[in-house]
Scaffold this motif. Structure first.
Motif, PDB file in Angstrom:
ATOM      1  N   ALA A 110       0.801  -1.225   0.000  1.00 23.51           N
ATOM      2  CA  ALA A 110       0.000   0.000   0.000  1.00 23.51           C
ATOM      3  C   ALA A 110       0.829   1.268   0.000  1.00 23.51           C
ATOM      4  O   ALA A 110       0.295   2.354  -0.224  1.00 23.51           O
ATOM      5  CB  ALA A 110      -0.931   0.011   1.220  1.00 23.51           C
ATOM      6  N   GLU A 111       2.140   1.166   0.268  1.00 19.22           N
ATOM      7  CA  GLU A 111       2.968   2.363   0.386  1.00 19.22           C
ATOM      8  C   GLU A 111       4.359   2.079  -0.160  1.00 19.22           C
ATOM      9  O   GLU A 111       4.839   0.945  -0.130  1.00 19.22           O
ATOM     10  CB  GLU A 111       3.063   2.806   1.848  1.00 19.22           C
ATOM     11  N   ALA A 112       4.995   3.132  -0.660  1.00 22.43           N
ATOM     12  CA  ALA A 112       6.323   2.962  -1.242  1.00 22.43           C
ATOM     13  C   ALA A 112       7.066   4.291  -1.230  1.00 22.43           C
ATOM     14  O   ALA A 112       6.469   5.370  -1.104  1.00 22.43           O
ATOM     15  CB  ALA A 112       6.224   2.432  -2.671  1.00 22.43           C
ATOM     16  N   SER A 113       8.380   4.192  -1.368  1.00 27.09           N
ATOM     17  CA  SER A 113       9.221   5.360  -1.575  1.00 27.09           C
ATOM     18  C   SER A 113      10.079   5.125  -2.807  1.00 27.09           C
ATOM     19  O   SER A 113      10.302   3.975  -3.210  1.00 27.09           O
ATOM     20  CB  SER A 113      10.117   5.609  -0.357  1.00 27.09           C
ATOM     21  N   GLY A 114      10.552   6.211  -3.416  1.00 29.79           N
ATOM     22  CA  GLY A 114      11.373   6.043  -4.610  1.00 29.79           C
ATOM     23  C   GLY A 114      11.687   7.361  -5.273  1.00 29.79           C
ATOM     24  O   GLY A 114      11.573   8.434  -4.667  1.00 29.79           O
ATOM     25  N   VAL A 115      12.082   7.265  -6.534  1.00 29.24           N
ATOM     26  CA  VAL A 115      12.489   8.422  -7.320  1.00 29.24           C
ATOM     27  C   VAL A 115      11.515   8.608  -8.476  1.00 29.24           C
ATOM     28  O   VAL A 115      11.214   7.654  -9.205  1.00 29.24           O
ATOM     29  CB  VAL A 115      13.923   8.239  -7.857  1.00 29.24           C
ATOM     30  N   VAL A 116      11.030   9.826  -8.657  1.00 33.29           N
ATOM     31  CA  VAL A 116      10.033  10.099  -9.696  1.00 33.29           C
ATOM     32  C   VAL A 116      10.660   9.925 -11.075  1.00 33.29           C
ATOM     33  O   VAL A 116      11.677  10.536 -11.408  1.00 33.29           O
ATOM     34  CB  VAL A 116       9.474  11.531  -9.546  1.00 33.29           C
ATOM     35  N   ARG A 117      10.021   9.075 -11.869  1.00 39.79           N
ATOM     36  CA  ARG A 117      10.444   8.864 -13.252  1.00 39.79           C
ATOM     37  C   ARG A 117       9.585   9.659 -14.224  1.00 39.79           C
ATOM     38  O   ARG A 117      10.067  10.125 -15.265  1.00 39.79           O
ATOM     39  CB  ARG A 117      10.372   7.380 -13.614  1.00 39.79           C
ATOM     40  N   GLU A 118       8.317   9.810 -13.889  1.00 37.19           N
ATOM     41  CA  GLU A 118       7.393  10.520 -14.781  1.00 37.19           C
ATOM     42  C   GLU A 118       6.273  11.134 -13.945  1.00 37.19           C
ATOM     43  O   GLU A 118       5.829  10.533 -12.958  1.00 37.19           O
ATOM     44  CB  GLU A 118       6.822   9.554 -15.817  1.00 37.19           C
ATOM     45  N   VAL A 119       5.817  12.315 -14.349  1.00 41.80           N
ATOM     46  CA  VAL A 119       4.769  13.039 -13.633  1.00 41.80           C
ATOM     47  C   VAL A 119       3.520  13.074 -14.500  1.00 41.80           C
ATOM     48  O   VAL A 119       3.560  13.478 -15.667  1.00 41.80           O
ATOM     49  CB  VAL A 119       5.215  14.473 -13.301  1.00 41.80           C
ATOM     50  N   GLY A 120       2.388  12.646 -13.934  1.00 44.75           N
ATOM     51  CA  GLY A 120       1.136  12.666 -14.662  1.00 44.75           C
ATOM     52  C   GLY A 120       0.558  14.066 -14.778  1.00 44.75           C
ATOM     53  O   GLY A 120       1.043  15.024 -14.155  1.00 44.75           O
ATOM     54  N   ALA A 121      -0.476  14.190 -15.587  1.00 42.39           N
ATOM     55  CA  ALA A 121      -1.134  15.486 -15.785  1.00 42.39           C
ATOM     56  C   ALA A 121      -1.754  15.978 -14.481  1.00 42.39           C
ATOM     57  O   ALA A 121      -2.107  15.189 -13.599  1.00 42.39           O
ATOM     58  CB  ALA A 121      -2.209  15.362 -16.867  1.00 42.39           C
ATOM     59  N   ASP A 122      -1.864  17.295 -14.366  1.00 44.51           N
ATOM     60  CA  ASP A 122      -2.532  17.943 -13.226  1.00 44.51           C
ATOM     61  C   ASP A 122      -1.845  17.680 -11.888  1.00 44.51           C
ATOM     62  O   ASP A 122      -2.487  17.723 -10.833  1.00 44.51           O
ATOM     63  CB  ASP A 122      -3.999  17.498 -13.133  1.00 44.51           C
ATOM     64  N   VAL A 123      -0.541  17.420 -11.917  1.00 47.29           N
ATOM     65  CA  VAL A 123       0.227  17.218 -10.688  1.00 47.29           C
ATOM     66  C   VAL A 123       1.111  18.438 -10.463  1.00 47.29           C
ATOM     67  O   VAL A 123       1.838  18.859 -11.358  1.00 47.29           O
ATOM     68  CB  VAL A 123       1.098  15.950 -10.768  1.00 47.29           C
ATOM     69  N   GLU A 124       1.031  18.993  -9.261  1.00 47.50           N
ATOM     70  CA  GLU A 124       1.856  20.141  -8.913  1.00 47.50           C
ATOM     71  C   GLU A 124       2.789  19.789  -7.759  1.00 47.50           C
ATOM     72  O   GLU A 124       2.441  19.003  -6.882  1.00 47.50           O
ATOM     73  CB  GLU A 124       0.983  21.340  -8.515  1.00 47.50           C
TER      74      GLU A 124
END
Length: 306
Positions: free
Chosen positions: A66-80
């Protein structure tokens, strides 16, 4: 393809298996991350077992976690507020799971990982620590008042005792007889769980306690409830039926970025230790979940892909 651990049917541990899946793509409001760590929680095996109802067959295969940590590879639309390369942690998006090499997080239930906080520690905060913070703070206790945490030795309880300590609330931790050193190391008074637990507490506090945060439910909740006169200060994260019958209520969860940032800040400042005691590679996901399911885990269990 990405490696994952999940299931294709509800059932016991025997239904869990390793999966090879197409890499996920973020939808609006989601973050695609390369997973560095995933927290293991009781809800994982309960969902696999169908404890909250059978899984819709169209949802299979289901990835656990249910939970995780990591490094962002891609950002979806409408994300700030997030960019590619950010180190983050949070709740997995619907239809996703944490026991894998890459997953989707819900951006509104994710937060930046402070550099002082390890990926392993961050992976345990969204479920246990955030629940603990919500519970302790909604009780509205003042410094010097007394909070009893029922079932204090697991992830939520361990965090709740430390959050109470930081707020100068006197905490009593009720747990199994072998958990005394852990409870006392967190600055709380230890009470060994038994049917005479209320008598044990009254030996220390003849007038009872100011609030109860229950993580057990059932008979265990009934046994301690008599210590509290003001049942508006009785909350449970485990048993809605019993706590309502006793005049209390279910914990109210925030489930937002604000609380995640607060608990991560507490870890960064050395005020909260999530007690990550068992870190396993993804290849040992079955053993990691089994440790939590059979109750042999001490502290939080975390899975790392590499």
């Amino acid at each position: 393809m990405v490696k994952a651990f999940g299931y294709n049917a509800n059932g016991g541990p025997e239904v869990a298996e390793f999966l090879e899946l197409d890499p996920p793509s973020p939808m609006a409001g989601e973050l695609l991350i390369d997973v560095r760590a995933a927290g293991v929680n009781p809800i994982d095996y309960k969902l696999r077992a169908g404890a909250y109802g059978p899984t819709d067959p169209s949802a299979f295969p289901v990835v656990l976690g249910a939970e995780a940590s990591g490094v962002v590879r891609e950002v979806g639309a409408d994300v700030e507020g997030f960019s590619v390369g950010d180190e983050v942690f949070g709740a997995v998006a619907p239809g996703s799971g944490g026991y894998t090499e890459a997953t989707l997080l819900t951006a509104d239930v994710s937060a930046p990982k402070p550099p002082q906080v390890s990926f392993e520690a961050a992976a345990t905060l969204t479920v246990a620590a955030a629940t603990a913070y919500d519970g302790v703070t909604q009780l509205g206790l003042r410094a010097g008042q007394t909070l009893l945490v029922n079932g204090a030795s697991a992830g939520v309880g361990v965090a709740a005792l430390q959050i109470a300590r930081d707020l100068e609330i006197n905490a009593i931790g009720v747990a199994g007889p072998d958990k005394g050193p852990l409870i006392e190391s967190l600055g709380a008074t230890f009470i060994s769980y038994d049917d005479d637990v209320a008598d044990q507490v009254r030996q220390v506090l003849p007038d009872g306690v100011d609030a109860i945060f229950d993580l057990v439910g059932g008979h265990g909740l009934r046994v301690v409830a008599e210590l509290l006169n003001d049942r508006s200060k009785l909350i449970s994260a485990a048993d809605m039926g019993t706590v309502s019958e006793l005049g209390g209520h279910l914990i109210q969860r925030d489930r937002g970025r604000r609380v995640l940032e607060i608990v991560a800040g507490l870890v960064a400042d050395g005020k909260l230790d999530p007690k990550v005691e068992d870190v396993r590679p993804l290849d040992e996901a079955a053993q990691a979940l089994a440790a939590v399911e059979v109750g042999h885990a001490r502290g939080k269990v975390v899975i790392v892909p590499a």
